[in-house]
Design a protein around this motif. Structure first.
Motif, PDB file in Angstrom:
ATOM      1  N   CYS A  89      22.741   0.605  -2.144  1.00  0.00           N
ATOM      2  CA  CYS A  89      22.208  -0.147  -3.253  1.00  0.00           C
ATOM      3  C   CYS A  89      22.933  -1.137  -3.867  1.00  0.00           C
ATOM      4  CB  CYS A  89      22.310   0.879  -4.435  1.00  0.00           C
ATOM      5  SG  CYS A  89      21.343   2.044  -4.493  1.00  0.00           S
ATOM      6  N   LYS A  90      24.335  -1.341  -3.531  1.00  0.00           N
ATOM      7  CA  LYS A  90      25.191  -2.713  -3.541  1.00  0.00           C
ATOM      8  C   LYS A  90      24.710  -3.617  -2.699  1.00  0.00           C
ATOM      9  CE  LYS A  90      29.325  -0.031  -5.305  1.00  0.00           C
ATOM     10  NZ  LYS A  90      30.822   0.099  -5.107  1.00  0.00           N
ATOM     11  N   LEU A  91      24.339  -3.114  -1.467  1.00  0.00           N
ATOM     12  CA  LEU A  91      23.791  -4.292  -0.395  1.00  0.00           C
ATOM     13  C   LEU A  91      22.723  -4.894  -0.940  1.00  0.00           C
ATOM     14  CD1 LEU A  91      25.196  -5.036   2.278  1.00  0.00           C
ATOM     15  CD2 LEU A  91      23.279  -3.738   3.370  1.00  0.00           C
ATOM     16  N   HIS A  92      21.557  -4.060  -1.351  1.00  0.00           N
ATOM     17  CA  HIS A  92      20.300  -4.476  -1.782  1.00  0.00           C
ATOM     18  C   HIS A  92      20.508  -5.556  -3.077  1.00  0.00           C
ATOM     19  CE1 HIS A  92      18.407  -2.157   0.912  1.00  0.00           C
ATOM     20  NE2 HIS A  92      18.174  -1.234   0.251  1.00  0.00           N
ATOM     21  N   SER A  93      21.555  -5.042  -4.114  1.00  0.00           N
ATOM     22  CA  SER A  93      21.842  -5.845  -5.279  1.00  0.00           C
ATOM     23  C   SER A  93      22.368  -7.561  -4.624  1.00  0.00           C
ATOM     24  CB  SER A  93      22.611  -5.218  -6.094  1.00  0.00           C
ATOM     25  OG  SER A  93      23.906  -5.003  -5.698  1.00  0.00           O
ATOM     26  N   GLU A  94      23.197  -7.616  -3.860  1.00  0.00           N
ATOM     27  CA  GLU A  94      23.692  -8.610  -3.498  1.00  0.00           C
ATOM     28  C   GLU A  94      22.861  -9.549  -2.372  1.00  0.00           C
ATOM     29  OE1 GLU A  94      27.139 -11.211  -3.430  1.00  0.00           O
ATOM     30  OE2 GLU A  94      26.516  -9.316  -4.683  1.00  0.00           O
ATOM     31  N   PHE A  95      22.314  -8.983  -1.621  1.00  0.00           N
ATOM     32  CA  PHE A  95      21.271  -9.292  -0.675  1.00  0.00           C
ATOM     33  C   PHE A  95      19.963  -9.191  -0.666  1.00  0.00           C
ATOM     34  CE2 PHE A  95      25.729  -9.099   1.096  1.00  0.00           C
ATOM     35  CZ  PHE A  95      26.143 -10.665   1.344  1.00  0.00           C
ATOM     36  N   ALA A  96      18.822 -10.056  -0.115  1.00  0.00           N
ATOM     37  CA  ALA A  96      17.507  -9.534   0.215  1.00  0.00           C
ATOM     38  C   ALA A  96      17.389  -8.881   1.205  1.00  0.00           C
ATOM     39  CB  ALA A  96      16.637 -10.896   0.002  1.00  0.00           C
ATOM     40  N   THR A  97      17.616  -7.705   1.379  1.00  0.00           N
ATOM     41  CA  THR A  97      17.797  -6.891   2.595  1.00  0.00           C
ATOM     42  C   THR A  97      16.536  -5.871   2.409  1.00  0.00           C
ATOM     43  OG1 THR A  97      19.395  -5.223   1.510  1.00  0.00           O
ATOM     44  CG2 THR A  97      20.150  -6.879   2.994  1.00  0.00           C
ATOM     45  N   LYS A  98      16.094  -5.204   3.370  1.00  0.00           N
ATOM     46  CA  LYS A  98      15.323  -4.320   3.612  1.00  0.00           C
ATOM     47  C   LYS A  98      15.433  -3.171   4.504  1.00  0.00           C
ATOM     48  CE  LYS A  98      10.048  -3.759   4.832  1.00  0.00           C
ATOM     49  NZ  LYS A  98       8.871  -4.248   5.464  1.00  0.00           N
ATOM     50  N   ASP A  99      15.451  -1.868   3.679  1.00  0.00           N
ATOM     51  CA  ASP A  99      15.839  -0.682   4.480  1.00  0.00           C
ATOM     52  C   ASP A  99      14.710  -0.151   5.295  1.00  0.00           C
ATOM     53  OD1 ASP A  99      16.802   1.612   5.255  1.00  0.00           O
ATOM     54  OD2 ASP A  99      17.248   2.348   3.176  1.00  0.00           O
ATOM     55  N   LEU A 100      14.961   0.066   6.434  1.00  0.00           N
ATOM     56  CA  LEU A 100      14.085   0.551   7.565  1.00  0.00           C
ATOM     57  C   LEU A 100      13.986   1.767   7.942  1.00  0.00           C
ATOM     58  CD1 LEU A 100      14.014  -2.831  10.125  1.00  0.00           C
ATOM     59  CD2 LEU A 100      12.463  -2.180   8.183  1.00  0.00           C
ATOM     60  N   GLY A 101      14.959   2.693   7.201  1.00  0.00           N
ATOM     61  CA  GLY A 101      14.959   3.933   7.334  1.00  0.00           C
ATOM     62  C   GLY A 101      15.851   4.330   8.724  1.00  0.00           C
ATOM     63  N   SER A 102      15.668   5.437   9.463  1.00  0.00           N
ATOM     64  CA  SER A 102      16.575   5.989  10.338  1.00  0.00           C
ATOM     65  C   SER A 102      16.428   4.866  11.554  1.00  0.00           C
ATOM     66  CB  SER A 102      16.191   7.349  10.708  1.00  0.00           C
ATOM     67  OG  SER A 102      16.177   8.150   9.638  1.00  0.00           O
ATOM     68  N   LEU A 103      17.322   4.819  12.633  1.00  0.00           N
ATOM     69  CA  LEU A 103      17.318   3.993  13.518  1.00  0.00           C
ATOM     70  C   LEU A 103      16.452   4.222  14.431  1.00  0.00           C
ATOM     71  CD1 LEU A 103      18.745   1.513  15.062  1.00  0.00           C
ATOM     72  CD2 LEU A 103      20.312   3.362  16.015  1.00  0.00           C
ATOM     73  N   SER A 104      15.468   3.323  14.889  1.00  0.00           N
ATOM     74  CA  SER A 104      14.496   3.660  15.717  1.00  0.00           C
ATOM     75  C   SER A 104      14.026   2.559  16.775  1.00  0.00           C
ATOM     76  CB  SER A 104      13.072   3.943  15.090  1.00  0.00           C
ATOM     77  OG  SER A 104      12.647   2.882  14.447  1.00  0.00           O
ATOM     78  N   TYR A 105      14.427   1.062  16.274  1.00  0.00           N
ATOM     79  CA  TYR A 105      14.343  -0.003  17.127  1.00  0.00           C
ATOM     80  C   TYR A 105      15.268  -0.931  16.702  1.00  0.00           C
ATOM     81  CZ  TYR A 105      11.844  -3.257  19.719  1.00  0.00           C
ATOM     82  OH  TYR A 105      11.499  -4.375  20.780  1.00  0.00           O
ATOM     83  N   PHE A 106      16.167  -1.542  17.547  1.00  0.00           N
ATOM     84  CA  PHE A 106      17.062  -2.513  17.221  1.00  0.00           C
ATOM     85  C   PHE A 106      17.333  -3.453  18.417  1.00  0.00           C
ATOM     86  CE2 PHE A 106      21.582  -3.781  16.788  1.00  0.00           C
ATOM     87  CZ  PHE A 106      21.571  -4.549  15.525  1.00  0.00           C
ATOM     88  N   LEU A 107      17.038  -4.725  18.174  1.00  0.00           N
ATOM     89  CA  LEU A 107      17.102  -5.640  19.177  1.00  0.00           C
ATOM     90  C   LEU A 107      16.721  -5.630  20.561  1.00  0.00           C
ATOM     91  CD1 LEU A 107      20.979  -6.600  18.498  1.00  0.00           C
ATOM     92  CD2 LEU A 107      19.016  -7.834  17.548  1.00  0.00           C
ATOM     93  N   GLY A 108      15.300  -4.743  20.803  1.00  0.00           N
ATOM     94  CA  GLY A 108      14.675  -4.428  21.896  1.00  0.00           C
ATOM     95  C   GLY A 108      14.918  -3.058  22.253  1.00  0.00           C
ATOM     96  N   LEU A 109      16.090  -2.356  21.613  1.00  0.00           N
ATOM     97  CA  LEU A 109      16.416  -1.087  21.948  1.00  0.00           C
ATOM     98  C   LEU A 109      15.771  -0.143  21.158  1.00  0.00           C
ATOM     99  CD1 LEU A 109      20.362  -1.543  22.272  1.00  0.00           C
ATOM    100  CD2 LEU A 109      18.627  -2.160  24.101  1.00  0.00           C
ATOM    101  N   GLU A 110      15.351   1.024  22.005  1.00  0.00           N
ATOM    102  CA  GLU A 110      14.297   2.021  21.281  1.00  0.00           C
ATOM    103  C   GLU A 110      15.312   3.282  20.936  1.00  0.00           C
ATOM    104  OE1 GLU A 110      10.511   2.494  23.192  1.00  0.00           O
ATOM    105  OE2 GLU A 110      10.449   0.505  23.619  1.00  0.00           O
ATOM    106  N   ALA A 111      15.634   3.710  20.007  1.00  0.00           N
ATOM    107  CA  ALA A 111      16.443   4.814  19.746  1.00  0.00           C
ATOM    108  C   ALA A 111      15.653   6.198  19.423  1.00  0.00           C
ATOM    109  CB  ALA A 111      17.487   4.543  18.595  1.00  0.00           C
ATOM    110  N   THR A 112      15.745   7.379  20.106  1.00  0.00           N
ATOM    111  CA  THR A 112      14.704   8.235  19.595  1.00  0.00           C
ATOM    112  C   THR A 112      15.789   9.517  19.477  1.00  0.00           C
ATOM    113  OG1 THR A 112      13.124   7.611  21.065  1.00  0.00           O
ATOM    114  CG2 THR A 112      12.825   9.713  20.738  1.00  0.00           C
ATOM    115  N   PRO A 113      15.711  10.223  18.537  1.00  0.00           N
ATOM    116  CA  PRO A 113      16.334  11.546  18.300  1.00  0.00           C
ATOM    117  C   PRO A 113      15.949  12.595  19.091  1.00  0.00           C
ATOM    118  CG  PRO A 113      15.855  10.408  16.086  1.00  0.00           C
ATOM    119  CD  PRO A 113      15.111   9.420  17.319  1.00  0.00           C
ATOM    120  N   THR A 114      16.698  13.324  19.659  1.00  0.00           N
ATOM    121  CA  THR A 114      16.428  14.343  20.480  1.00  0.00           C
ATOM    122  C   THR A 114      17.098  15.629  19.665  1.00  0.00           C
ATOM    123  OG1 THR A 114      18.446  14.343  21.820  1.00  0.00           O
ATOM    124  CG2 THR A 114      16.552  12.925  22.542  1.00  0.00           C
TER     125      THR A 114
END
Length: 397
Positions: A89-114
């Motif tokens: 919440c503090k991060l959203h109030s300070e910067f125009a950020t978007k919460d994408l939820g649980s980690l699934s895709y980052f810099l071309g890397l696909e993360a899949t929970p097992t």
């Protein structure tokens, strides 16, 4: 900043625009953005890791938050969900950020929970590479290189060196989740300046191998041995027939999970296998030291000294023997910091048989059974979630 020629205001020739926000086109923009973001985090109680300046850690009693920053892409994790929610919440109030939820895709890397951990792959990125090379329907092969194959600069030049460089550059980013291709990529990367037809055939073989292992990636699971660092170090003495230079590689495990690896050609020629194995041990020890500093910033305690495994008994003896003799007089002095670590009890060296030397896969091409054995030890395997769902089978049984 100054007014551009031909558009100078005669009334205010020295006036310029007031920069209220850093712009992407300015070379100072990344530094200004990092300074702005890091100041905000430090004000909230975070501290910047000395081992990795893109990592920020918040630690208060038993509560902890890790934040990893890459330009404007952010990964946040912690052990307290309510604390994470308040920080978000503090991060959203300070910067125009978007919460994408649980980690699934980052810099071309696909993360899949097992069911028992995390699976990281680059399936989409890999498909793009095969499409660019027009080998998406190629026939797969089981290994990356022919056993004992050494590429040379002889032969007719390849007609499209730009394509060659593009594919090899893409391979280098692919090694983030595919350590099994590191040695082959290191080999073809040495001929970017003037690739030949044979070099491109080697690139096509790598493509055919990854085509058959599309669903492969790195697996991370909880480990009862968390905090224990074990490193394998190996060297292929005089592996290059042209320059007589050697190749060294290492793989480092935190518990049972692979966290760091490398395959690299040495910059100078070594006079003996003992010398180069010793130099490889020192370079691996440097990476171990960095990981120890990083783990300290992450508040992960090490219950015992890191263990460094090597299949050369002479190099192990040299690392613990302070006596200087003719075999070690010519070795660069900065490599001898390994001895100081061993004597101080900060590092242990131990012998490992060659058939169990996992780092062997980073220094040379090995037979198929041994290659598959080492690949499994690197925890490079198919996506386990596809197996549970009855997904695509491995075309290379």
């Amino acid at each position: 900043m100054e007014q551009p020629p031909g558009h100078i205001d005669p009334r205010f020739p020295n006036h310029v625009c007031l920069l209220k926000k850093a712009l992407y086109d300015l070379k100072q923009a990344p530094r200004a953005w990092f300074q702005r973001f890091s100041s905000f985090l430090i004000h909230l109680g975070f501290y910047c890791s000395r081992a990795d300046t893109s990592l920020f850690v918040f630690h208060r009693q038993s509560e902890i938050i890790y934040l990893l920053l890459y330009v404007d892409d952010i990964i946040i994790t912690g052990n307290n969900s309510s604390l994470l929610a308040r920080f978000t919440c503090k991060l959203h109030s300070e910067f125009a950020t978007k919460d994408l939820g649980s980690l699934s895709y980052f810099l071309g890397l696909e993360a899949t929970p097992t069911t028992d951990g995390l699976f990281i792959s680059q399936l989409k990125y890999l498909r793009d590479i095969l499409t660019r090379a027009q080998l998406l329907d190629s026939k797969p092969v089981h290994t990356l290189m022919v056993v004992s194959q050494h590429l040379s600069s002889d032969g007719p030049l390849f007609s499209d060196p730009t394509l060659y460089r593009s594919l090899v550059g893409a391979f280098q980013y692919l090694t983030i989740t595919r350590p099994d291709i590191a040695h082959a990529v290191n080999s073809v990367s040495q001929f970017l300046h003037s690739p030949t037809e044979d070099h491109f055939l080697a690139v096509k073989r790598i493509l055919r191998y990854v085509k058959g292992t599309l669903q492969f990636g790195l697996t991370f699971r909880p480990s009862v041995a968390l905090g224990i660092l074990v490193a394998y170090s190996d060297a292929d003495w005089v592996g290059c027939p042209e320059t007589r230079r050697s190749t060294f590689g290492y793989s480092i495990y935190l518990g049972t999970n692979l966290v760091s690896w490398s395959a690299k050609k040495q910059p100078t020629v070594s006079r003996s296998s003992c010398e180069f194995e010793y130099c490889a041990l020192a370079l691996t020890a440097a990476e171990l030291l960095w990981l120890m500093h990083l783990l300290r910033d992450l508040k992960v305690s090490l219950p015992r000294q890191p263990l460094l495994l090597c299949d050369n008994k002479s190099a192990i003896f040299l690392s613990s023997n302070p006596v200087s003799h003719k075999r070690a007089k010519h070795v660069e002095l900065d490599y001898h910091f390994l001895r100081e670590l061993v004597v101080a009890g900060k590092l242990r060296t131990q012998y490992v048989p060659s058939h169990l030397q996992v780092a062997d896969i980073f220094t040379k091409s090995v037979p198929r059974p041994l290659f598959q054995f080492f690949r499994s030890k690197l925890h490079v395997c198919p996506n386990p979630t596809l197996s549970l769902r009855g997904g695509v089978e491995d075309p290379l049984p």
